[in-house]
Scaffold this active site. Sequence first.
Site, PDB file in Angstrom:
ATOM      1  CG  ASN A 122      59.792 -74.905  55.297  1.00  0.00           C
ATOM      2  OD1 ASN A 122      60.220 -74.108  55.589  1.00  0.00           O
ATOM      3  ND2 ASN A 122      59.086 -76.520  56.188  1.00  0.00           N
TER       4      ASN A 122
ATOM      5  N   PRO B 144      52.674 -86.247  60.602  1.00  0.00           N
ATOM      6  CG  PRO B 144      52.860 -86.372  63.258  1.00  0.00           C
ATOM      7  CD  PRO B 144      53.765 -87.042  62.042  1.00  0.00           C
TER       8      PRO B 144
ATOM      9  CB  ILE C 142      49.427 -80.347  63.194  1.00  0.00           C
ATOM     10  CG1 ILE C 142      51.090 -80.491  63.143  1.00  0.00           C
ATOM     11  CG2 ILE C 142      49.009 -79.513  64.627  1.00  0.00           C
ATOM     12  CD1 ILE C 142      52.535 -79.917  62.779  1.00  0.00           C
TER      13      ILE C 142
ATOM     14  CE  LYS D 165      47.958 -77.221  50.520  1.00  0.00           C
ATOM     15  NZ  LYS D 165      48.553 -77.510  49.819  1.00  0.00           N
TER      16      LYS D 165
HETATM   17  O1  C5P Z   1      48.384 -80.405  53.147  1.00  0.00           O
HETATM   18  P1  C5P Z   1      49.776 -78.906  53.064  1.00  0.00           P
HETATM   19  O2  C5P Z   1      51.234 -78.653  53.815  1.00  0.00           O
HETATM   20  O3  C5P Z   1      49.556 -78.455  52.482  1.00  0.00           O
HETATM   21  O4  C5P Z   1      48.520 -77.482  53.993  1.00  0.00           O
HETATM   22  C1  C5P Z   1      49.259 -76.090  54.344  1.00  0.00           C
HETATM   23  C2  C5P Z   1      48.618 -76.245  56.073  1.00  0.00           C
HETATM   24  O5  C5P Z   1      48.136 -77.375  56.309  1.00  0.00           O
HETATM   25  C3  C5P Z   1      49.165 -75.383  56.758  1.00  0.00           C
HETATM   26  O6  C5P Z   1      48.007 -74.199  57.596  1.00  0.00           O
HETATM   27  C4  C5P Z   1      50.305 -76.417  57.649  1.00  0.00           C
HETATM   28  O7  C5P Z   1      50.699 -75.142  58.647  1.00  0.00           O
HETATM   29  C5  C5P Z   1      49.251 -77.440  57.738  1.00  0.00           C
HETATM   30  N1  C5P Z   1      49.288 -78.704  58.312  1.00  0.00           N
HETATM   31  C6  C5P Z   1      50.051 -78.870  59.306  1.00  0.00           C
HETATM   32  N2  C5P Z   1      50.717 -80.508  59.582  1.00  0.00           N
HETATM   33  C7  C5P Z   1      50.853 -80.878  58.266  1.00  0.00           C
HETATM   34  C8  C5P Z   1      51.394 -80.271  56.867  1.00  0.00           C
HETATM   35  C9  C5P Z   1      50.204 -79.470  57.198  1.00  0.00           C
HETATM   36  O8  C5P Z   1      49.188 -78.492  60.584  1.00  0.00           O
HETATM   37  N3  C5P Z   1      51.678 -82.314  58.513  1.00  0.00           N
END
Ligand code: C5P
Length: 403
Positions: free
Chosen positions: A210, A309, A311, A347
């Site tokens: 991305n 997963p 994180i 979120k």
């Molecule tokens: O779920 P989403 O990607 O929209 O949420 C964004 C937040 O979650 C950010 O802080 C991103 O670093 C973290 N994130 C993560 N692992 C993922 C997806 C998102 O730590 N697989």
Amino acid sequence: MQSLLNKKIVLGISGGIAAYKTPELARLLMQEGASVQVVMTEAAQQFVTPVTMQALTGNPVYTSQWDSSIANNMAHIELSRSADVILIAPTSADLMAKLSLGLADDLLSTLCLARDCPLLLAPAMNKQMWEHAATQRSAERLEKDGVTLLGPASGFQACGEVGMGRMLEPTEIAEQVIAFFQKKTLLGKKVLITAGPTFEAIDPVRGITNHSSGKMGFAIARAALEAGAQVHLIAGPCELPTPLETTGKITRTNVVSAKEMHATALANVDYDLFFAVAAVADWGIAKPAKEKMKRQGASTPTIEFVANPDILLDVAKLVKTKGGKPYPYCVGFAAESTDLEKHADEKRKRKGIPMIVGNIGPETFGSDLNQLVIIDASGSKKTAKAEKLHLARQLIGLVAKKI
Ligand code: C5P
């Protein structure tokens, strides 16, 4: 944003070949808003001229304690009284030894002894000189006396040898001077940060990623270091230099995929703070091809995805309490194309974290500027549009109060 606005810096130069880098350092300090007053030893003038330094700084350069142009002939007192810091770059082994003993036999050493402001030294010398027991003794004594040593670094030396003793680069010295002036709100704290994009391999040459540049996460790492923290930065593929690397207070782990980033982050969550800034791919490739996929006529491949997963969610599940406060305190980030605040807060709740920061677009990715909305249980607060480093400092100041 100028990080040294209204700061008065006395820039000392002693005799060493690294003095050829000092004009560049003076320029960098001034670009950040500092006023620079140069003081040179006699030996320094063999390497760079007072005229060069005067032309660059717009201030007269002082070279002697017998300078009759100063009304009361007290340059050594006057110069340090009006300074916020004395920075000497390069600092020779000889000057280090003198300062460690409190000797004062020229303007620069007298100025240091008479000062009532902090002293920063950027040592520069041949590796044998640096490693010599006498120099090590000087370094130890100076640090005990509250003097801050910036470097030296290891690398190629003017004498043709390779080793410890190289002066830090002007940009590194300027970064450390800037850091020196920041509030130490995270002293003794440990901070974990994920930053940048992830890359999900389809085959050995292709993949899905991305537009995340990593700039916001790296800015938060720099701001945390400036505030006195120890930082572990887990970076997806990006070209950015490690911030304040020469302080030795940052560990960087480069990863490629979301799975790797997850494994690295979850391996140790013993941190006071966790900033999940990385734009982690939601989906990985189920079965990446071992060899480069070949084109087969007009047919197109079908790629199967698997969920990666989360994180942040998984770190949040491991949060404990320390002194009645969450440990680590987790901060998430969100970039949305619609209803930013609503989606970001959802979120935050879903991931079970106390704070989430929304990037107010549209030009967040790759830009040096950003605007944030900071959301926690008490509501939301928008920042002004500003440089990412400025916003990172604001965020660190805010979060430091929560831990
Ligand atoms: O779920 P989403 O990607 O929209 O949420 C964004 C937040 O979650 C950010 O802080 C991103 O670093 C973290 N994130 C993560 N692992 C993922 C997806 C998102 O730590 N697989």
